[in-house]
Motif scaffolding. Structure first.
Motif, short mmCIF file in Angstrom:
data_model
loop_
_atom_site.label_atom_id
_atom_site.label_comp_id
_atom_site.label_asym_id
_atom_site.label_seq_id
_atom_site.Cartn_x
_atom_site.Cartn_y
_atom_site.Cartn_z
N GLU A 1 29.77 105.42 -10.33
CA GLU A 1 28.56 104.70 -10.73
C GLU A 1 28.90 103.31 -11.27
O GLU A 1 28.20 102.34 -10.98
CB GLU A 1 27.81 105.50 -11.78
N SER A 2 29.98 103.21 -12.02
CA SER A 2 30.42 101.91 -12.52
C SER A 2 30.77 100.97 -11.38
O SER A 2 30.44 99.78 -11.42
CB SER A 2 31.64 102.07 -13.44
N SER A 3 31.44 101.49 -10.36
CA SER A 3 31.80 100.67 -9.20
C SER A 3 30.55 100.19 -8.47
O SER A 3 30.47 99.02 -8.07
CB SER A 3 32.68 101.46 -8.24
N MET B 1 28.92 97.50 -10.48
CA MET B 1 29.70 96.26 -10.42
C MET B 1 29.39 95.50 -9.12
O MET B 1 29.24 94.28 -9.12
CB MET B 1 31.19 96.56 -10.48
N VAL B 2 29.25 96.23 -8.02
CA VAL B 2 28.92 95.58 -6.74
C VAL B 2 27.53 94.96 -6.81
O VAL B 2 27.33 93.82 -6.36
CB VAL B 2 29.03 96.60 -5.58
N SER C 1 24.89 88.02 -8.69
CA SER C 1 25.50 86.81 -9.25
C SER C 1 25.76 85.78 -8.16
O SER C 1 25.50 84.58 -8.34
CB SER C 1 26.81 87.14 -9.95
N ILE C 2 26.26 86.22 -7.03
CA ILE C 2 26.51 85.31 -5.90
C ILE C 2 25.20 84.75 -5.37
O ILE C 2 25.09 83.53 -5.12
CB ILE C 2 27.31 86.03 -4.80
N LEU C 3 24.19 85.60 -5.23
CA LEU C 3 22.89 85.11 -4.74
C LEU C 3 22.27 84.10 -5.71
O LEU C 3 21.73 83.08 -5.28
CB LEU C 3 21.93 86.29 -4.53
N PHE C 4 22.37 84.37 -7.00
CA PHE C 4 21.83 83.44 -7.99
C PHE C 4 22.59 82.13 -7.97
O PHE C 4 21.99 81.05 -8.07
CB PHE C 4 21.88 84.07 -9.38
N ALA C 5 23.91 82.19 -7.82
CA ALA C 5 24.71 80.96 -7.74
C ALA C 5 24.34 80.15 -6.51
O ALA C 5 24.23 78.92 -6.58
CB ALA C 5 26.20 81.31 -7.73
N LEU C 6 24.15 80.80 -5.37
CA LEU C 6 23.75 80.10 -4.15
C LEU C 6 22.36 79.48 -4.29
O LEU C 6 22.13 78.36 -3.83
CB LEU C 6 23.81 81.05 -2.96
N ALA C 7 21.45 80.21 -4.92
CA ALA C 7 20.10 79.67 -5.13
C ALA C 7 20.15 78.44 -6.05
O ALA C 7 19.49 77.43 -5.78
CB ALA C 7 19.18 80.74 -5.71
N THR C 8 20.94 78.52 -7.10
CA THR C 8 21.08 77.39 -8.01
C THR C 8 21.69 76.20 -7.30
O THR C 8 21.23 75.06 -7.45
CB THR C 8 21.94 77.78 -9.22
N TRP C 9 22.72 76.44 -6.50
CA TRP C 9 23.36 75.36 -5.73
C TRP C 9 22.34 74.74 -4.76
O TRP C 9 22.28 73.51 -4.64
CB TRP C 9 24.55 75.92 -4.96
#
Length: 62
Positions: free
Chosen positions: A23-25, A28-29, A35-43
């Protein structure tokens, strides 16, 4: 303050359960993907606003 710390430790020992390794794994995914999607949207938004500001000031200087 000492009572609060003692009660917090007691709460951790008796009431808190940790998720399983699987469940932790999975969680984490999920966090990594969002996080990646939010970073791309911000960029993307930053790039668009940067271009709009450049076009605006180029139009003002002409």
């Amino acid at each position: 303050m000492i009572t609060y710390i003692k009660e917090s430790i007691e709460e951790l020992r008796n009431s808190v359960t940790l998720p399983s390794r699987a469940e932790s794994s999975n969680l984490m995914v999920v966090v990594a993907v969002f996080s990646i999607l939010f970073a791309l949207a911000t960029w993307g938004v930053d790039t668009i606003f940067s271009e709009l500001v450049t076009v605006y000031f180029n139009a003002l200087s002409n």
